[in-house]
Design an enzyme around this catalytic site. Structure first.
Site, short mmCIF file in Angstrom:
data_model
loop_
_atom_site.label_atom_id
_atom_site.label_comp_id
_atom_site.label_asym_id
_atom_site.label_seq_id
_atom_site.Cartn_x
_atom_site.Cartn_y
_atom_site.Cartn_z
N PHE A 1 0.86 -1.12 -0.27
CA PHE A 1 0.17 -0.05 -0.22
C PHE A 1 0.77 1.34 -0.10
CE2 PHE A 1 -2.83 -3.01 1.58
CZ PHE A 1 -4.09 -2.58 1.31
N ASP A 2 0.57 2.03 -0.95
CA ASP A 2 1.02 3.58 -0.82
C ASP A 2 0.57 4.27 0.55
OD1 ASP A 2 2.15 6.28 -1.69
OD2 ASP A 2 0.01 6.53 -1.98
#
Length: 222
Positions: free
Chosen positions: A8-9
């Site tokens: 995940f960013d």
């Protein structure tokens, strides 16, 4: 193959940090006599700061270094508190963990900044991720692809021989292009700071407008 590991960013995907980032960017630009309206600085949410100042404003290396210094000065004084978790994100991440997914942050923030956000500013996130991967101070790990490669190495994944085992999730083209460069599928989230058009043009495998759609894509991947 159904994904087992999710990258995940952070900014614009897990945390809505746009206000702080944009205000710090405006503060740094003002230091150079450049006055910009806040809404023009959404583009700063996503790329490494050095790239943003040099690519968007043509700053020299020395000017970029000074701009980053001024940005971070305000960031650690005020900007780091001008952000909030997206509603429902902790519940979503907890549900993923309960379903057996391994999860990690892969962000373009500097490592200690990312760890401060996940560990101190939003302690509820600590149990949601196996590890936080970010850029280093030396500039060796710089691009999103560099960060992703570090994460792949940690989890012992070779995308060439294990296609589909990992999915990258983020809101900007940098996340999608980083995934493509490292051989990963990607899901763009359109609730963040990148438009659906940007995500499509970058080659996102799929796009989710909210956490419900994202969960459905992860449970029944294309």
């Amino acid at each position: 193959m159904k994904a087992e590991i999710l990258f995940f960013d952070l900014d614009g995907t897990i945390v809505d940090s746009g206000e702080g980032i944009m205000k710090c960017a405006r503060h740094a630009l003002s230091h150079f006599g450049i006055e910009e309206p806040l809404d023009k600085l959404r583009k700063f949410v996503g790329p490494p700061l050095e790239d943003a100042f040099s690519d968007f404003y043509g700053f020299t290396p020395d000017e970029t270094q000074e701009a980053v210094r001024v940005f971070r000065e305000r960031y650690f004084e005020k900007g780091i508190n001008e952000q909030h978790l997206y509603p429902g994100v902790v519940e979503f991440l907890t549900s993923l963990r309960e379903r057996g997914f391994k999860t990690a942050i892969t962000t373009s923030k500097i490592q200690h900044q990312a760890e401060k956000v996940v560990g101190e500013i939003f302690p509820a996130l600590q149990s949601c991720f196996d590890k936080v991967f970010a850029r280093d101070n030396a500039g060796i790990i710089h691009t999103k692809a560099d960060v992703i490669r570090e994460a792949l190495s940690y989890f012992g994944v070779d995308p060439l021989s294990e296609p589909g085992r990992v999915i990258m999730i983020g809101d900007r083209k940098y996340d999608i292009l980083g995934a493509k460069e490292t051989g990963l599928r990607s899901i763009g989230v359109s609730y963040g700071y990148g438009s659906e058009a940007e995500l499509n043009e970058s080659g996102a495998t799929a796009i989710a407008e909210d956490f419900d759609k994202l969960m459905s894509l992860l449970e029944y991947p294309a």
